[in-house]
Write an enzyme that holds these catalytic residues in place. Structure first.
Site, mmCIF file in Angstrom:
data_model
loop_
_atom_site.group_PDB
_atom_site.id
_atom_site.type_symbol
_atom_site.label_atom_id
_atom_site.label_comp_id
_atom_site.label_asym_id
_atom_site.label_seq_id
_atom_site.Cartn_x
_atom_site.Cartn_y
_atom_site.Cartn_z
ATOM 1 N N ARG A 93 6.686 -11.456 10.887
ATOM 2 C CA ARG A 93 7.263 -10.536 11.869
ATOM 3 C C ARG A 93 7.124 -11.094 13.275
ATOM 4 O O ARG A 93 8.043 -11.013 14.084
ATOM 5 C CB ARG A 93 6.585 -9.172 11.774
ATOM 6 C CG ARG A 93 7.162 -8.136 12.748
ATOM 7 C CD ARG A 93 6.425 -6.822 12.637
ATOM 8 N NE ARG A 93 6.616 -6.217 11.321
ATOM 9 C CZ ARG A 93 5.854 -5.237 10.840
ATOM 10 N NH1 ARG A 93 4.863 -4.759 11.568
ATOM 11 N NH2 ARG A 93 6.097 -4.734 9.641
ATOM 12 N N ASP A 139 4.692 3.938 3.730
ATOM 13 C CA ASP A 139 3.972 3.014 4.597
ATOM 14 C C ASP A 139 2.718 3.700 5.134
ATOM 15 O O ASP A 139 2.696 4.922 5.295
ATOM 16 C CB ASP A 139 4.879 2.583 5.754
ATOM 17 C CG ASP A 139 4.402 1.303 6.413
ATOM 18 O OD1 ASP A 139 3.470 0.661 5.880
ATOM 19 O OD2 ASP A 139 4.956 0.942 7.465
ATOM 20 N N THR A 190 6.931 -4.155 3.565
ATOM 21 C CA THR A 190 8.169 -3.376 3.552
ATOM 22 C C THR A 190 9.306 -4.169 2.917
ATOM 23 O O THR A 190 10.101 -3.634 2.136
ATOM 24 C CB THR A 190 8.546 -2.952 4.977
ATOM 25 O OG1 THR A 190 7.474 -2.203 5.552
ATOM 26 C CG2 THR A 190 9.807 -2.100 4.980
ATOM 27 N N THR A 212 -2.514 -1.121 5.700
ATOM 28 C CA THR A 212 -3.201 -2.169 6.468
ATOM 29 C C THR A 212 -4.708 -1.990 6.397
ATOM 30 O O THR A 212 -5.454 -2.841 6.886
ATOM 31 C CB THR A 212 -2.762 -2.127 7.944
ATOM 32 O OG1 THR A 212 -3.010 -0.805 8.467
ATOM 33 C CG2 THR A 212 -1.285 -2.448 8.080
#
Length: 335
Positions: free
Chosen positions: A226, A118, A74, A167
């Site tokens: 993250r 996404d 992102t 993913t």
């Protein structure tokens, strides 16, 4: 005259350009390539592509970013929009339920805008097929009515850049994957890179922290920025409550231990997965469906979030017959 389908509710915003915006919003996302740490080969290739597109005064080619959650997909999408001085519209595969939703988004894009989707592998087949002509020819055909009254409305689109993130790259269909001009896979980060990320994030947060504390947080961050930023915020909370003006290694260790994050970065669900394989299934192999049922967890949670790190760190093996715990898992959990 037929009307265009209404645009669905999506997140559309210009990307902040100043460091003041970043500090005010306490956003830890980098805004420029120069601020992005790690994934050097990917960043170098993207930098070249962006510079070439700007010199030709063309939109960037469509881009697919693959890899486990939290590695910067992102952030890279927003950086690309910033570098191209473009507006970005962000949505996700599950949010686009109908073809009309996608058409509403696409017809509202301006010249050179970026569309970030996404979890693009979760687009429905019908919606995905509408993307093909949009990506190749910048046009879409929308059929209204049915039977003998059916007619096709052709929408001309502005030239845009689609940035897809996934993913589960293996779940993308070949026709969709082949329409991306650039495909890059993001890898887990090295501890040194994560340490640099923690140090930068601490500066953004106005947190005084020692290098050894940064290293400790990085070591327990599962190779994921993250996670590193999330753990840094929890360490900051702990230090504030304990009235520690500067975060030292001992404070970081105590805060992370309190969160259930061990020295290898395993959290309670990681250990639960490994112990279930070891104790219930004799070390494996065990199928993913049986494992999910035994843990009372969603299958996708294990596959997308837990497994990638356990596999990369050597705690888990995936075989044709199922998952197996490794010798390292036994050594770590029985010591």
């Amino acid at each position: 005259m037929p009307l265009s389908p209404p645009a669905p509710e999506t997140v559309t915003r210009p990307v902040p350009e100043t460091e003041e915006d970043q500090i005010l919003n306490l956003s830890l996302r980098p805004k420029r390539f120069e601020e992005f740490i790690g994934q050097q080969a990917v960043v170098d290739n993207l930098r070249v592509a962006v510079q070439a597109a700007k010199r030709r005064k063309e939109p960037l080619e469509h881009l697919l970013l693959a890899g486990p959650p939290g590695l910067g997909k992102t952030s890279l999408a927003h950086i690309i929009a910033n570098e191209m001085s473009a507006k970005i519209t962000a949505t996700s595969g599950p949010a686009i339920e109908r073809a009309g939703d996608l058409i509403g988004i696409l017809t509202n894009l301006g010249q050179g805008d970026a569309l970030f989707i996404d979890e693009i592998h979760r687009l429905s087949k019908v919606v995905e097929e509408f993307l093909y002509p949009a990506m190749e020819n910048y046009e879409i055909d929308f059929v209204v009515d049915k039977g003998p009254y059916a007619k096709t409305i052709k929408f001309r689109l502005k030239h845009f850049t689609l940035v897809g993130a996934t993913t589960r790259a293996g779940l993308l269909s070949n026709p969709l994957r082949s329409r991306f001009g650039m495909v890059y896979h993001l890898e887990f980060y090295q501890p040194q890179e994560l340490e640099e990320i923690v140090r930068r994030s601490a500066k953004v947060l106005g947190l005084s922290i020692h290098d050894d504390a940064c290293a400790e947080i990085a070591r327990r961050s599962r190779g994921t920025p993250r996670v590193a930023n999330r753990l840094l915020r929890r360490v900051r909370d702990y230090a504030q409550v304990k009235r520690q003006e500067t975060v030292v290694k001992e404070v970081a260790e105590a805060a992370l231990d309190a969160q259930g994050v061990d020295a290898y970065g395993l959290d309670p669900i990681d250990r639960k997965v490994l112990r279930t394989i070891m104790e219930v299934y004799g070390g494996g192999p065990v199928g993913i469906e049986a494992l999910a049922a035994a843990l009372n967890e969603e299958r996708d949670t294990i596959v997308d979030i837990v497994e990638p790190f356990l596999l990369s760190a050597g705690f888990l093996k995936r075989t044709a017959r199922g998952r197996k715990a490794t010798r390292l898992a036994y050594q770590h959990l029985t010591q």
